[in-house]
Structures are given as C-alpha cells and as structure tokens.
Motif scaffolding. Structure first.
Motif, mmCIF file in Angstrom:
data_model
loop_
_atom_site.group_PDB
_atom_site.id
_atom_site.type_symbol
_atom_site.label_atom_id
_atom_site.label_comp_id
_atom_site.label_asym_id
_atom_site.label_seq_id
_atom_site.Cartn_x
_atom_site.Cartn_y
_atom_site.Cartn_z
ATOM 1 N N ALA A 144 -71.160 4.000 -65.908
ATOM 2 C CA ALA A 144 -72.277 4.450 -66.749
ATOM 3 C C ALA A 144 -73.383 3.402 -66.781
ATOM 4 N N ARG A 147 -75.164 3.289 -63.406
ATOM 5 C CA ARG A 147 -76.070 4.420 -63.234
ATOM 6 C C ARG A 147 -77.351 4.222 -64.045
ATOM 7 N N THR A 153 -78.927 9.430 -64.634
ATOM 8 C CA THR A 153 -78.417 9.876 -65.926
ATOM 9 C C THR A 153 -76.947 9.527 -66.054
ATOM 10 N N ALA A 154 -76.579 8.950 -67.176
ATOM 11 C CA ALA A 154 -75.188 8.591 -67.431
ATOM 12 C C ALA A 154 -74.638 9.477 -68.541
ATOM 13 N N SER A 158 -68.169 13.368 -69.823
ATOM 14 C CA SER A 158 -68.402 14.349 -68.775
ATOM 15 C C SER A 158 -67.125 15.105 -68.427
ATOM 16 N N GLN A 162 -68.340 17.003 -63.403
ATOM 17 C CA GLN A 162 -69.475 16.108 -63.589
ATOM 18 C C GLN A 162 -69.142 14.688 -63.135
ATOM 19 N N ARG A 163 -67.917 14.240 -63.417
ATOM 20 C CA ARG A 163 -67.517 12.893 -62.985
ATOM 21 C C ARG A 163 -67.574 12.769 -61.471
ATOM 22 N N GLU A 166 -71.186 12.635 -60.404
ATOM 23 C CA GLU A 166 -71.784 11.332 -60.703
ATOM 24 C C GLU A 166 -71.394 10.290 -59.656
ATOM 25 N N GLU A 169 -73.276 11.067 -56.430
ATOM 26 C CA GLU A 169 -74.693 10.705 -56.548
ATOM 27 C C GLU A 169 -74.875 9.189 -56.496
ATOM 28 N N THR A 170 -73.992 8.456 -57.157
ATOM 29 C CA THR A 170 -74.090 6.990 -57.158
ATOM 30 C C THR A 170 -73.880 6.435 -55.760
#
Length: 277
Positions: A144, A147, A153-154, A158, A162-163, A166, A169-170
């Motif tokens: 988090a 990010r 967005t963190a 989630s 969503q995890r 994330e 995306e990271t």
C-alpha cells in the motif's frame, strides 16, 4: 486468468549437485541486510540462503557479528571483491528513516548492477528507477505504501480480485516482479499471467518468515539464472510454504504447532530433499 502454482511446478527449479558442480555453479548470494536495531533479519536471510542450497553466501551489512556467530561459513566484508554474485538481497531489517548516506549509496549501487536483486522491507522505496532486474517482496501494508509512492490507488480492505489487480498494476508500473506476501501470495510480472501460491500454513504468520523468504528467493535466482524471475519467485514461495508445513507439523490435515522463523529456515533442506527425491 490466474495460475495457481503447484509442487510439480516447483520441482524443475531444484536439483541435486553433481560432481561437476562447485560453490559458484550452485549459486552465489550476497546480502546487504540487517541493522543494529534488527540484526536478526540478516541472520535469517543468510541462514535461508544457505539452507536453500546456495553454494556461497556473502554478507555486507551491519550485522556481521551476529551473522558469523550463527553461520561462520559466510564470507563477510565491506564489499564483494571479485566474487561473481548470482543474486542480491537488500532491505530486510532496515529502516529508511535511519538510512545514512553511505547505506543509501551502497543500495543504489546494487540496484544499478546487472544481477537480480530481491528488494525487501526497508529498500522498497528505492525500487522505482532501478535498472537491475528486481523481485520486490512487500507484505500488504508495504505494498500500500509503495503504491502511494508510485501515485497508484491503495485499497486497504480489498477483495481477492482487487489484490491481484493491484499486484499486476504495480508490477507493470515498475517493470519488475512483485511478490505480495500473505496467506495467498500473489506474484506478478509485466506481460505474464499472475501467479498465486497458497500452500503455506497459517503458522507462517510470525515475525521473520519474510526475511527467510527473501533468502530463499535469492538462492533460487542464483541457481536458475536463465529462468523467468517470476517463476523462480513462485517456486521459492511454494518451497517456503512447504518448509513451513514440515516445520509446524501441519501436513496431512494435522493442525500443527507454533514455529519461529529459524525453524522454518532449518526445515528447508528436508523440504528440498522431498522434492528432488
């Protein structure tokens, strides 16, 4: 789509040495980890690298006395000299708030070398802009914060989907492998299917097991230089989970028992032996 990593997926990343091997061909791991406040992180990472099969381990951090007291076969010093390093670990047991200029310069130099680097804990803030091939190993809170630093967005609470999104995306943003540690560990690399690993027992949720994982990932990276980093990382996570099951007795449906991180590291040889038998 996601890929759930298995025992069979892990086996190809492990092998018994042959008569043609030496300490270098088995893999060389170098660690710049630990601090006065957290010397144990250095000990655990070094122990894990040895126990996961590294042939040679160098230690360059500020906890050399503790490391050598536990693992005297480790080569400690202020630099690597002419050693051919296969993989690095940085950040475990360090705090950016207490990082001095010398430590910053040393980490930045490692992050701009050619060898792969496992970036843990107190070095995650330095990952953006690094040119070395990286494997980042944040837990949920560290991800988090990473990010937020990257302008992403963190979401603190989630869903599983969503995890995964994330982590993907990271990884895409950094152009490197990201391993989000947890009951379900998520591994992502740019342009690949995300991987999940869920074989570890809940007894692994104890201090220091992440330091052990960093050492295991580095040992397998050093031993598998031609393999995709995200798959090597997934194999290391699965091995880490299997060692946790053996150490805690949480096998064949048994509830198991508490362990400490050093128990986990010490179970790695037996876990490897089962897989290569």
């Amino acid at each position: 789509m996601i890929r759930e990593w298995t025992r069979d997926d892990t086996v190809p990343f492990l092998r018994a040495p042959t008569a043609d091997d030496d300490k270098y061909s088995r893999g060389v791991v170098a660690l710049r980890t630990g601090s006065r406040a957290y010397p144990g992180a250095a000990v655990l990472g070094v122990e894990a690298a040895w126990r996961a099969g590294a042939g040679y381990v160098r230690y360059l951090g500020g906890a050399a006395d503790a490391v050598l007291a536990r693992r005297p076969e480790t080569v400690a010093g202020t630099d690597i000299g002419r050693t051919r390093v296969g993989a690095w670990v940085i950040g475990s047991g360090t705090d950016p708030a207490h990082r001095d200029g010398e430590e910053l310069a040393a980490m930045q130099e490692i992050l701009h070398r050619e060898e792969p680097v496992v970036v843990d804990a107190g070095a995650l803030d330095l990952a953006h802009g690094a040119t070395a091939p990286l494997v980042l190993t944040p837990h949920a809170g560290e991800l988090a914060r990473l990010r937020e630093r990257l302008g992403l967005t963190a979401v603190r609470d989630s869903t599983a989907e969503q995890r995964i999104a994330e982590v993907v995306e990271t990884a895409e943003t950094l152009g490197n492998v990201v391993v989000r540690k947890g009951a379900q560990t998520i591994i992502a690399a740019p342009g690949t299917l995300p991987i999940t690993v869920s074989n570890g027992p809940a007894w692994l949720s104890t201090a220091g097991t992440g330091d052990v994982l960093a050492g295991v990932i580095a040992a397998l990276l050093a031993a598998n230089p031609e393999q995709p980093r995200h798959e090597v990382a997934a194999a290391a996570v699965w091995l880490h989970g299997h060692a946790g099951a053996l150490a805690s007795g949480a096998v064949d449906g048994a509830a198991g028992h508490p362990i400490v991180a050093l128990d986990l590291a010490q179970a790695l040889p037996a876990a490897i032996g089962e897989l290569i038998a």
